[in-house]
Design a protein around this motif. Structure first.
Motif, short mmCIF file in Angstrom:
data_model
loop_
_atom_site.label_atom_id
_atom_site.label_comp_id
_atom_site.label_asym_id
_atom_site.label_seq_id
_atom_site.Cartn_x
_atom_site.Cartn_y
_atom_site.Cartn_z
N SER A 106 0.83 -1.20 0.00
CA SER A 106 0.00 0.00 0.00
C SER A 106 0.87 1.26 0.00
N LEU A 158 -8.22 -3.10 1.33
CA LEU A 158 -7.05 -2.53 2.01
C LEU A 158 -6.82 -3.30 3.30
N TRP A 162 -3.52 7.89 -6.06
CA TRP A 162 -3.14 7.23 -7.32
C TRP A 162 -3.03 8.27 -8.43
N ASP A 205 1.07 -4.24 4.91
CA ASP A 205 -0.01 -3.40 4.38
C ASP A 205 -0.16 -3.66 2.88
N ALA A 230 -9.67 0.44 -6.29
CA ALA A 230 -9.15 -0.13 -5.04
C ALA A 230 -10.28 -0.90 -4.37
N THR A 290 -2.78 -3.22 -0.71
CA THR A 290 -3.96 -2.75 -1.42
C THR A 290 -4.33 -3.80 -2.46
N GLY A 321 -7.90 3.01 -0.86
CA GLY A 321 -6.90 1.95 -0.82
C GLY A 321 -5.55 2.38 -0.27
N VAL A 322 -5.54 3.53 0.41
CA VAL A 322 -4.29 4.03 1.00
C VAL A 322 -4.39 3.88 2.52
N GLY A 323 -3.43 3.19 3.12
CA GLY A 323 -3.56 2.82 4.52
C GLY A 323 -2.61 3.51 5.47
#
Ligand SMILES: [Zn+2]
Length: 465
Positions: free
Chosen positions: A42, A404, A325, A368, A401, A370, A95-97
């Motif tokens: 991710s 996650l 993204w 982590d 995405a 995605t 989808g960003v953790g």
């Protein structure tokens, strides 16, 4: 056998493709993924401010950075937990953790409470967090002298209305103690507390020196805006004739514990010095375009052995939708150059977003991931072996995405958060903001006057167009 591809992004491990679920490298709930999905480390949003309500929604229209800043006064008063919850939830849905959160509160008395609310919000969503605590004590409102510089550009009544809002900064020791109190209150292994000098133009030399010392003493990271706008370049060159980066080096401020955001106006010799000291640079290409700061010398930095770079949204993504993204795509396109050989490769972008981003937030996101609906991205592709990194950089966006996982926890599936009801949080935040509307309506003319005065002040500065 289920067929699942694993893209180990360049810079974060060997490029690998697996076609058997059993080959996945960690305890992974395979029900989150389908055959044909792409599972990737991710990326990290390496510079942001946790805006649940975005700036345009309270009327802060994009402008030159300094002229835009007064508009932030119209941010509605809302619950800090809810504000962060919506910001982090919006990000996790893409989808960003992991995110760097530069907290914006200027009231040191509230910092510990607000920071704990922000940390709780990150925990409830399930993302990693670096929390940069604001530190400032110098030249509010206008460089080279502070509020009084704007007085000639304001009516007497506007000045009288604004004067009581000139900030009174807490002593340096109080500000630094508040950061340590925030760190002491943190119990989460997913949270890293950092010093957040807002920028050298808003910090006295004494404050910058104290932060350098405290960072070395506590082994605590620093995250600071540096040389974002052309006016900052002009003013910092006047204030530090030896150069602001050289000055920062002379006080021990530059170290591998430091990340600087923006750096749009950095010169090659400064890039080299930052690299020598192990500093990381976080680029925010949309913010730099939207607030007319320019384009950061990222490709130059790569070519001359400058600092490694990460990527951040800074609350002002290209489509104002907090889509990292797209930010990666914008950076890739802006920095490609015009020659037959790209100045910056897809590998550089993923290395920035994942590996360097991890350094900036002081995290190891090896667990982590995605999950990308890769089949949708390549639905019309005629070949099956087109480079995944190129496909992602050309076509990926939040809507693809589909999952996650952060530190082994399922955070988002098919766009829905597992930890909270996002729509309910958003609607409650909106209701809180609307309840503050009478105050904001009253403030608007004054904020407009302050923006116009700021514009008029900098219009007298030579050499910037
Ligand atoms: Zn920022």
């Amino acid at each position: 056998m289920k067929k699942i591809r694993l893209l180990k992004c360049p810079g974060y491990g060997p490029a690998t493709r697996l076609d058997k679920l059993a080959d996945l490298p960690l305890q992974f709930d395979a029900t989150a993924a389908l055959p044909g999905d792409l599972i990737m480390p991710s990326p990290v949003n390496a510079h942001d401010h946790g805006y649940g309500i975005r700036t345009l929604d309270f009327g802060a229209v994009d402008d030159a950075l300094e002229v835009w800043i007064p508009g932030l006064r119209l941010r509605p008063r809302t619950d800090p937990y809810l504000e962060a919850l919506v910001a982090f939830g919006r990000l996790a849905r893409t989808g960003v953790g992991a995110t760097m959160h530069c907290h914006n509160s200027l009231n040191v008395d509230h910092l510990v409470d607000e920071a704990s609310a922000v940390m709780r919000a990150a925990g409830d969503i399930g993302i990693r967090l670096a929390l940069s605590c604001p530190l400032l004590d110098h030249d509010a409102w206008a460089y080279d002298g502070g509020p009084n510089r704007l007085k000639p550009f304001l009516s007497t009544s506007d000045w009288q209305a604004l004067e009581p809002t000139i900030p009174a900064y807490a002593p340096i020791s109080t500000q630094l103690a508040a950061v340590e109190a925030v760190a002491a209150a943190n119990t989460s292994p997913l949270v890293d507390v950092q010093y957040g000098p807002i920028g050298p133009q808003w910090c006295s030399n004494a404050l910058l020196e104290a932060i350098a010392e405290a960072s070395a003493h506590h082994n605590r990271r620093i995250h600071m805006h540096l040389l974002e706008s052309p006016r900052q370049r002009v003013w910092l060159d006047r204030r530090f004739p030896e150069g602001v980066v050289t000055y920062l080096d002379s006080i021990g401020f530059l170290s591998p514990r430091l990340a600087i955001a923006h750096g749009v106006q950095l010169r090659p010799d400064e890039l080299e010095l930052l690299a020598e000291r192990g500093v990381q640079l976080v680029s925010n290409p949309s913010a730099n375009l939207r607030l007319r700061s320019g384009i950061a010398p990222i490709a130059t930095a790569l070519e001359i052995g400058g600092p490694p770079f990460a990527i951040g949204l800074d609350g002002t993504g290209l489509d104002d939708d907090q889509d990292l993204w797209r930010e990666m795509r914008l950076l890739y396109l802006l920095q490609g150059g015009r020659g037959p050989t790209r100045r910056l490769t897809a590998q550089n972008v993923f290395d920035a977003a994942i590996r360097v981003g991890g350094r900036v937030i002081n995290a190891n996101q090896a667990e982590d991931f995605t999950i990308v609906d890769y089949q949708a991205l390549i639905a019309d592709a005629l070949f099956d072996d087109i480079d995944e990194a190129e496909i992602l950089l050309t076509r990926m966006s939040a809507k693809y995405a589909k999952g996650l996982i952060v530190a082994g926890r399922d955070v988002m599936r098919r766009g829905e958060l597992t930890g909270i009801d996002f729509d309910a949080a958003l609607s409650e935040l909106g209701a809180q903001a609307r309840a503050d509307l009478p105050r904001l309506e009253e403030q608007r003319p004054l904020v407009r006057a302050l923006s116009e005065a700021t514009h008029a002040y900098y219009a007298t500065w030579p050499g910037i167009s």
